[in-house]
Design an enzyme around this catalytic site. Structure first.
Site, PDB file in Angstrom:
ATOM      1  N   SER A 147       0.836  -1.201   0.000  1.00 60.17           N
ATOM      2  CA  SER A 147       0.000   0.000   0.000  1.00 60.17           C
ATOM      3  C   SER A 147       0.873   1.255   0.000  1.00 60.17           C
ATOM      4  CB  SER A 147      -0.961  -0.027   1.192  1.00 60.17           C
ATOM      5  OG  SER A 147      -2.000   0.917   1.022  1.00 60.17           O
TER       6      SER A 147
ATOM      7  N   ASP B  16     -17.776 -15.711 -11.575  1.00 58.61           N
ATOM      8  CA  ASP B  16     -17.003 -16.897 -11.199  1.00 58.61           C
ATOM      9  C   ASP B  16     -17.027 -17.985 -12.274  1.00 58.61           C
ATOM     10  OD1 ASP B  16     -15.596 -18.840  -9.818  1.00 58.61           O
ATOM     11  OD2 ASP B  16     -17.328 -19.451  -8.620  1.00 58.61           O
TER      12      ASP B  16
ATOM     13  N   ASP C  15     -14.606 -18.061 -15.634  1.00 61.53           N
ATOM     14  CA  ASP C  15     -13.203 -18.459 -15.730  1.00 61.53           C
ATOM     15  C   ASP C  15     -13.045 -19.969 -15.865  1.00 61.53           C
ATOM     16  OD1 ASP C  15     -13.389 -19.573 -13.123  1.00 61.53           O
ATOM     17  OD2 ASP C  15     -12.829 -17.674 -12.206  1.00 61.53           O
TER      18      ASP C  15
ATOM     19  N   ASP D  80     -15.904 -21.864  -8.006  1.00 65.62           N
ATOM     20  CA  ASP D  80     -15.334 -22.084  -6.674  1.00 65.62           C
ATOM     21  C   ASP D  80     -15.416 -20.848  -5.790  1.00 65.62           C
ATOM     22  OD1 ASP D  80     -13.547 -20.488  -7.957  1.00 65.62           O
ATOM     23  OD2 ASP D  80     -11.821 -21.812  -7.756  1.00 65.62           O
TER      24      ASP D  80
ATOM     25  N   ASP E 289      -8.895  -6.213  -4.553  1.00 68.28           N
ATOM     26  CA  ASP E 289      -8.498  -5.096  -3.696  1.00 68.28           C
ATOM     27  C   ASP E 289      -9.648  -4.089  -3.614  1.00 68.28           C
ATOM     28  OD1 ASP E 289      -7.203  -2.740  -2.567  1.00 68.28           O
ATOM     29  OD2 ASP E 289      -5.305  -3.677  -3.092  1.00 68.28           O
TER      30      ASP E 289
ATOM     31  N   HIS F 209      -7.230  -5.986  -0.051  1.00 69.75           N
ATOM     32  CA  HIS F 209      -6.120  -5.044   0.004  1.00 69.75           C
ATOM     33  C   HIS F 209      -4.981  -5.581   0.861  1.00 69.75           C
ATOM     34  CE1 HIS F 209      -3.971  -1.368  -0.346  1.00 69.75           C
ATOM     35  NE2 HIS F 209      -4.046  -1.079   0.942  1.00 69.75           N
TER      36      HIS F 209
END
Length: 558
Positions: free
Chosen positions: A186, A255, A258, A262, A394, A434
């Site tokens: 960060s 989801d 891809d 999961d 993030d 993050h």
């Protein structure tokens, strides 16, 4: 020497002893430096804890190896000073130095991360950046330009330089520092990037996570996100009770795209999300949005583009939790930045924010904090290595910011014939928030601020360069073996230290797509040939198109 032998030696006890851990010893070491003075020096027994609480870091480092804890104060100008802390292992020093960074606007010595890295045998350092504050409090910066410079870069560099000289003197009868490293996330990521841009010989290797490198643009981005959902009396306002339903629908749609269902969105930029599915209809039974709220959530997940389609900053990726930014807490970073660093005006009205404020930030760049020197060739020429990582979920520092940075470095160095793979590797971690954490995805790679409860450092049972990014960096710097993959770890709750499962984060585009699907992998941002077709834009407003095209090429390659 092979890797297992190297890292066994790193933690092996030395027969040599360091100097005594007393204020007098360190005062003598610093006698030549009129700007520096010792604030504290004392021993910590093996298994002990230590910390000097600050608003940013109120907790101690715990379960430490036997070491010497030191704090040193350095006068940086007539009106400012900074302090830094050192952990100097007694008999386990590995002849290496590692500095770590801070978070947000916070001021305080990061003792917990120093403690984690001391477990490897490093002599560790953290600076307080010249003030004491929480991560979202910038009030210390009001009419204090020297303090802002300290926070922007000077405290880190000054701490690194003084720390190295102190460490070499302290271990004088043993050995000097052989390798220097940096690891943080960060704002800490920004600090490390700024240091190697200004002083490329400070570190041999840096591990940078989710860097908020573009200070003048990410600060207004956080404020803009909050304003999308302001005021809470308007029809566009989305209450925090609706965010779980929004995330659930995003996951439901993205989801499967891809190839593996999961709960992990591996490639959010490829997801073709139907926002209208969130819209309330007469048949709606679950939580839903009105048309104004639908516009708000679309804005949140769209790149921040302003006057004349000028690109300001990438969006939070689909799957990133909007709670922090849309509920207003994250917006405090931007609000306080303008209030205390840009305008020095405690009455500044954030509701009147406009693109003119972004331009003002670019003009001033207080403390020269922005780490936007993309020509890293001096760092490469020094033999430096850079590992960068970023979670795709993030919720504060958009993943796209790191992709954008990588792209800019490529554009700066490719014309010089520099191959980024020789010194710069970039990993994306699917589902990680993050810097750390995920409810479902493997995310732990032994990076800064990541140590779960019940562990001291690294990955229990898997303390190797395939699972631990610190060890991966050391192997690259010291053996010349670059990491082509990292395995992220998820911990079971009972016991916490038991490894639950792994997820491969992959660099090589030659890996089969079947393997990528089965391992839920992520490709590094490697689109060199395609990017050769892109030319650096002369006008600022072209950056939006450039970024969008580059991102599409990246996901197409993956």
């Amino acid at each position: 020497m092979h890797l297992p032998e190297v890292f066994l030696l790193l933690l092996a006890c030395s027969s040599a002893l360091a100097s005594e851990c007393t204020p007098e010893v360190f005062s003598n070491i610093l006698a030549h430096n009129e700007a520096a003075s010792v604030s504290y020096a004392g021993t910590v027994a093996k298994g002990g804890s230590f910390g000097i609480p600050s608003l940013a870091y109120p907790a101690n480092a715990t379960n430490l190896p036997a070491l010497c804890a030191v704090t040193i104060c350095v006068k940086s100008s007539a009106n400012s000073s900074f302090s830094f802390g050192l952990f100097l292992p007694d008999t386990t020093w590995n002849e290496r130095f590692l500095a770590t960074g801070n978070g947000g606007s916070g001021g305080g010595i990061n003792w917990p991360d120093m403690g984690t890295f001391s477990q490897y045998g490093f002599a560790t350092m953290s600076t307080d950046t010249g003030h004491n504050s929480t991560v979202i409090d910038s009030s210390w910066a009001l009419n204090a330009p020297d303090a802002i410079i300290d926070w922007g870069w000077r405290a880190m560099h000054g701490s690194v330089m003084v720390a190295k000289s102190v460490i070499d003197a302290y271990y004088d009868d043993f050995s000097a520092i052989k390798y220097s490293y940096y690891a943080s996330c960060s704002t800490g990521g920004r600090q490390g990037m700024k240091e190697i841009q200004l002083y490329p010989d400070s570190f041999d290797g840096v591990v940078i996570g989710a860097p908020s490198w573009w200070t003048t643009h990410i600060s207004p981005m956080t404020l803009k996100q909050g304003l999308y959902n302001y005021p809470n009396s308007s029809s566009k306002y989305i209450g925090i009770d609706l965010f779980p339903a929004i995330l659930k629908e995003i996951t439901k749609q993205c989801d499967p795209q891809d190839g593996v269902i999961d709960g992990i969105i591996s490639d959010p930029s490829r997801c073709n999300f139907n926002y209208e599915s969130l819209l309330c209809t007469p048949a709606s039974r679950a939580a839903c949005l009105n048309p104004a709220q639908l516009t708000t959530i679309k804005q949140f997940y769209s790149d921040y583009v302003d006057v004349n389609q000028t690109f300001v900053y990438p969006a939070i990726s689909l799957g990133g939790d909007p709670t922090l930014l849309l509920a207003g807490l994250g917006s405090a970073f931007g609000y306080q930045y303008f209030k205390y660093q840009i305008y020095n005006d405690t009455k500044w009205d954030f509701t009147q924010f406009s693109y003119a404020d972004v331009q003002k930030a670019d003009e001033l760049d207080p403390g020269q904090a922005t780490a936007d020197d993309f020509d890293l060739s001096p760092f490469k020429q020094q033999g430096g290595k850079l590992l960068m990582y970023h979670g795709t979920a993030d919720n504060l520092v958009p993943t796209g910011g790191s992709i954008y940075y990588y792209n800019q470095v490529y554009q700066a160095l490719a014309p010089k014939g520099v191959n980024l793979d020789d010194f710069f590797r970039f990993f994306l971690i699917p589902g990680m928030s993050h810097c750390l954490g995920s409810a479902v995805a493997p995310w732990y790679i032994g990076a800064s601020s990541q140590v779960p409860s019940g562990t001291t450092h690294s990955v229990p049972g898997f303390m190797d360069a395939n699972h631990d990014i610190i060890l991966a960096m050391m192997r690259w710097v010291e053996e010349g073996r670059a990491p082509n993959q990292l395995i992220a770890t998820k911990f079971n709750e009972r016991p916490r230290v038991e490894v639950g499962n792994h997820e491969l984060t992959c660099l090589s585009q030659e890996t089969s797509k079947a393997a990528l699907r089965s391992l839920k992998s992520f490709f590094e941002y490697e689109i060199r040939k395609e990017m050769d077709k892109l030319k650096r834009p002369a006008e600022e407003q072209k950056k939006a198109d450039q970024y969008t095209k580059a991102r599409r090429l990246f996901w197409a390659a993956a």
